[in-house]
Design an enzyme around this catalytic site. Structure first.
Site, PDB file in Angstrom:
ATOM      1  N   LYS A 203       3.935   0.871  -0.814  1.00  0.00           N
ATOM      2  CA  LYS A 203       4.746   1.121   0.381  1.00  0.00           C
ATOM      3  C   LYS A 203       6.027   0.277   0.373  1.00  0.00           C
ATOM      4  CE  LYS A 203       1.909   4.254   1.532  1.00  0.00           C
ATOM      5  NZ  LYS A 203       0.781   4.377   2.429  1.00  0.00           N
TER       6      LYS A 203
HETATM    7  C1  PLP Z   1      -0.638   5.039   2.701  1.00  0.00           C
HETATM    8  C2  PLP Z   1      -0.825   5.848   3.932  1.00  0.00           C
HETATM    9  C3  PLP Z   1      -1.804   5.520   4.880  1.00  0.00           C
HETATM   10  C4  PLP Z   1      -2.866   4.502   4.637  1.00  0.00           C
HETATM   11  O1  PLP Z   1      -2.371   3.224   4.434  1.00  0.00           O
HETATM   12  P1  PLP Z   1      -3.369   2.083   3.925  1.00  0.00           P
HETATM   13  O2  PLP Z   1      -2.643   0.825   4.267  1.00  0.00           O
HETATM   14  O3  PLP Z   1      -3.541   2.284   2.450  1.00  0.00           O
HETATM   15  O4  PLP Z   1      -4.634   2.231   4.666  1.00  0.00           O
HETATM   16  C5  PLP Z   1      -1.846   6.239   6.063  1.00  0.00           C
HETATM   17  N1  PLP Z   1      -0.985   7.241   6.295  1.00  0.00           N
HETATM   18  C6  PLP Z   1      -0.049   7.603   5.401  1.00  0.00           C
HETATM   19  C7  PLP Z   1       0.894   8.718   5.746  1.00  0.00           C
HETATM   20  C8  PLP Z   1       0.046   6.933   4.178  1.00  0.00           C
HETATM   21  O5  PLP Z   1       0.938   7.332   3.262  1.00  0.00           O
END
Ligand code: PLP
Length: 405
Positions: A203
């Protein structure tokens, strides 16, 4: 990520890169400097590894950055979504409207609350949820709407918030892609009742793993904090050092979703560099957009006028009427040219669990289906070098030219 996993240790030798083509441009690579390394080492030496002062500092710095009154640091965005839906009162028998074009965690959070996720179709231009579809799906059981800032750009929050306010429905924003992002001048994180961010490895800022819930409502923040730490009144850090530090009360069985200081320290160091990393991603995205402007076989998602895009993803749609190969073929051809791509997302209504529970014969989210079949995501991260950006562009234009109808 791929470059990292391709590295393996050979006994008696140094780290070697055993990929067939070492020059392959990975879909993602983290951007970690000495600042992050030192920040984590400081925690390792501090004598306090789990949730403590670093997590508290990360919470206040992050909440201030997005303009929210409260931030609660958690183990993931998935955990934040679960706790957010719980905090706004989602429970058994309720329905939660979720866009079909999202990651599994967005809808699973509703299921974990005992509710039924109802999948809504998306807007064709930017793949965020279609407010008209949300309105059609709202019913007497609708307790919450989850919006997703797809790729890093906010959903159409104004009509969705207006619709929700009028019916007493909560809005939870899944901003896993959308930091730092703005909608009509306001930071994502200050728009919905609760906003959930991700610090997963790929991210826009990363703590390795981690998440954050932001809200202006004190009662929601308190509930999220409580239920994220076993439903126990005081966590270990608050109790530490007191003579009666052993004493606590379980107000309700909760979950174990806290963020350790070890990860918060990494998150804090990344937060300090977030704007610089964002400017780098934006400049890469602008370069991609300019290069693709002259190619009618592939159409990128561009920012809407009212949005400042976080540029987590650069998503492009191929135009099947102009190309003699499909999306999968396009990705394979790029791979053969040393460029790794991805697809965001395989829509939830096409996934077995959701498909098996769908009623009626026709496709409930035809726009998401069509967009999924044509979409690919190009590498976009702050550690991507200029020469790699040019190689991605060359590869995309070469494939588009070669298979032009
Ligand atoms: C990555 C992601 C999540 C989950 O995030 P985590 O921190 O890995 O639990 C939720 N929603 C979207 C749209 C994502 O891309």
């Amino acid at each position: 990520m791929t470059a990292r996993s391709a590295l393996h240790s050979v006994p008696g030798s140094q780290w070697v890169d055993d990929r067939a083509d070492a020059a392959t441009i990975p879909f993602h690579q983290p951007d970690i400097t000495d600042r992050e390394v030192e920040s984590v080492v400081e925690v390792l030496r501090s004598g306090w590894l789990t949730t403590g002062e670093k997590a508290a500092a990360f919470e206040s710095a992050f909440a201030a950055r997005v303009g929210a009154a409260h931030g609660v640091a958690l183990s993931s965005c998935s955990a934040a979504l679960h706790l957010a839906l719980d905090a706004v009162g989602v429970g058994p028998g309720d329905e939660v409207i979720v866009p079909a074009m999202t990651f599994a965690a967005t809808a699973a959070a509703a299921v974990h609350c005992g509710a039924r996720p109802v999948l809504a179709d998306i807007c064709a231009d930017d793949h965020t949820v279609d407010p008209a579809a949300v309105e059609r799906l709202c019913g007497p059981r609708t307790k919450a709407i989850v919006t997703v800032g797809f790729g890093g750009q906010a959903a159409r929050m104004e009509p969705i918030l207006a619709l929700a306010r009028g019916r007493g429905i909560a809005v939870v924003d899944d901003a896993a892609h959308a930091f730092p992002a703005r909608y009509r001048g306001r930071m994502v994180g200050s728009l919905a009742d609760v906003t959930c961010f991700s610090f997963y490895a790929t991210k826009t800022i990363s703590a390795g793993e981690g998440g954050m819930a932001t809200t202006d409502r004190e009662d929601y923040a308190r509930r999220i904090r409580l239920m994220g730490s076993h439903g126990i009144t005081r966590n270990a850090h608050a109790r530490n050092g007191d003579a009666n530090g052993w004493a606590y009360e379980v107000l309700e069985p909760g979950w174990k979703y806290n963020m350790p200081d070890l990860l918060a320290a990494l998150g804090l160091a990344q937060l300090a560099r977030a704007d610089a990393m964002w400017r780098r991603r934006r400049s890469i995205a602008m370069r991609y957009a300019a290069a693709l402007a002259g190619c009618d076989a592939i159409e990128p998602i561009l920012p809407r006028a009212e949005c400042e895009h976080a540029w987590h993803l650069f998503v492009a749609r191929i135009c099947p009427e102009r190309l003699a190969l499909g999306r999968d073929g396009f990705i394979e051809a790029l791979h053969a040219r040393g460029v790794q791509c991805s697809v965001h997302f395989i829509p939830l209504h096409l996934q077995p669990w959701y498909r098996d529970r769908m009623t009626g014969g026709s496709d409930p989210c035809p726009v998401a289906t069509e967009r999924y079949r044509r979409s690919l995501s190009l590498p976009l991260y702050s550690s991507l070098r200029d020469d790699q950006v040019e190689r991605v562009i060359e590869a995309v234009l070469d494939v588009a030219r070669r298979w032009r109808r």
